[in-house]
Enzyme design. Structure first.
Site, short mmCIF file in Angstrom:
data_model
loop_
_atom_site.label_atom_id
_atom_site.label_comp_id
_atom_site.label_asym_id
_atom_site.label_seq_id
_atom_site.Cartn_x
_atom_site.Cartn_y
_atom_site.Cartn_z
N LEU A 1 13.88 -33.65 14.30
CA LEU A 1 14.65 -32.97 13.18
C LEU A 1 13.73 -32.66 11.84
O LEU A 1 14.19 -31.81 11.24
CB LEU A 1 15.86 -33.94 12.77
CG LEU A 1 16.81 -33.90 13.84
CD1 LEU A 1 18.00 -35.04 13.62
CD2 LEU A 1 17.51 -32.81 14.40
N LEU B 1 10.44 -37.33 14.98
CA LEU B 1 9.92 -35.88 14.59
C LEU B 1 10.67 -34.82 14.81
O LEU B 1 10.44 -33.76 14.27
CB LEU B 1 8.52 -35.89 15.04
CG LEU B 1 7.51 -37.08 14.47
CD1 LEU B 1 6.27 -36.84 15.52
CD2 LEU B 1 7.21 -36.88 13.08
N HIS C 1 -4.79 -35.30 14.46
CA HIS C 1 -6.26 -34.47 14.81
C HIS C 1 -7.20 -35.66 15.24
O HIS C 1 -7.63 -35.33 16.61
CB HIS C 1 -6.75 -33.94 13.70
CG HIS C 1 -8.17 -33.38 14.32
ND1 HIS C 1 -8.29 -31.99 14.72
CD2 HIS C 1 -9.54 -33.54 13.86
CE1 HIS C 1 -9.57 -31.76 15.24
NE2 HIS C 1 -10.06 -32.54 14.55
#
Length: 319
Positions: free
Chosen positions: A284, A282, A103
């Site tokens: 899988l 990222l 974020h």
């Protein structure tokens, strides 16, 4: 002198035998029941709790009388609870870090893209190659942040704030196959399907499609030159689950690393392959969370040198 016993008649003998044996049989049965209740049931409960925890329910604990016992089984239950609490804290911290990091990276990336667009307008021709390179890396970083955000939402359950829908998995597999075929043609590879049987699942089709796209893209990345990726879809003969079977013909991965490839940021480069083929690690991880969100399981099978197989199993919905 002759001594002899005269046997009772059959009916009286049966009554006599029942009277003699009924009390010992009853007592032994009662003792066995009490022993089973005292030892076997707590062990069974501990096994059930461990299975739930291993399946991803990090909040499950040993409770009730079992946790209050003053023997070895009670100690084992309390020890399990302490271990589970520590693991839950560690996993929660990891998920929170991923969510907050992704974020916080979003805003600087947005400003970076705006500044880059302004720089490209003002820069001369001599700076175009460098600015294009910056744009390429910024886009890659932006994609990584988006994947981090998706993974964080899946792990926290925020992506599931909607009602599940019943959908045809075969139609979804065909869509994923079409997407993969478009990419495969660009690199001289192919995607084939030898078995395509329909079955229905209640869940989230967009998440499952994302999972299939990730697995197929990973298979195409590591498939041999002019090789292929095979995707099959079918329900099990016993009707217990539906299966999606994806296999490439690449070098595979080392034995014992099949589970680790579903962890975030884990990238494996088999011998003989270019490390540059590895992605962010990222894809899988998102696949596993997306499959779990649909109530299914995913596992990898590999024999080094013969390719990697990913098997997704999903609970069938009566249709």
């Amino acid at each position: 002198m002759f001594l002899a016993t005269v046997p009772l008649r059959h009916g009286r003998f049966a009554i006599w035998s029942f009277r003699r044996l009924s009390r010992p049989i009853f007592l032994s049965g009662l003792i066995s029941f009490l022993l089973a209740a005292y030892f076997v049931r707590p062990i069974t409960r501990l096994s059930e709790v461990a299975d739930q925890f291993g399946s991803g329910d990090l909040k499950v604990r040993v409770a009730g009388r079992l946790a209050k016992r003053r023997d070895e089984l009670g100690d084992l239950g309390r020890g399990f609870n302490q271990m589970a609490s520590r693991i839950e804290i560690l996993v929660t911290r990891q998920r929170s870090f991923l969510a907050h990091a992704s974020h916080e990276l979003g805003s600087p990336l947005t400003r970076l893209n705006i500044a880059l667009a302004l720089a490209k307008r003002k820069a001369g021709v001599s700076l175009v190659p460098e600015l294009n390179r910056i744009e390429q890396e910024a886009n890659r970083l932006n994609g990584l942040v988006q994947e981090l955000l998706l993974l964080a939402r899946l792990e926290s359950g925020n992506e599931l704030d909607r009602n599940p829908a019943v959908f045809d998995v075969l139609a979804l597999v065909e869509e994923a196959k079409d997407n993969a075929e478009f990419e495969a043609k660009q690199i001289g590879k192919s995607v084939i399907s030898l078995r395509a049987d329909s079955f229905h699942v209640a869940g989230y089709p967009d998440l499952l499609l994302r999972a299939l796209d990730n697995v197929l893209r990973n298979g195409l990345r590591f498939a041999r030159a002019n090789g292929e990726v095979q995707i099959d879809c079918y329900p099990k003969p016993d009707g217990s689950a539906g299966v999606i079977h994806i296999q490439d013909d690449g070098p595979g991965i080392p034995l014992g690393t099949e589970e680790s490839i579903f962890e975030p940021f884990v990238t494996l480069s088999p011998s003989g392959t270019d490390p540059a083929l590895n992605g962010s690690g990222l894809g899988l991880a998102i696949t596993r969370q997306a499959v779990l969100s649909n109530g299914g399981t995913v596992k990898a099978l590999s024999v080094l040198g013969t390719g990697l197989t990913v098997v997704i199993e999903l609970p069938l919905h009566p249709s």
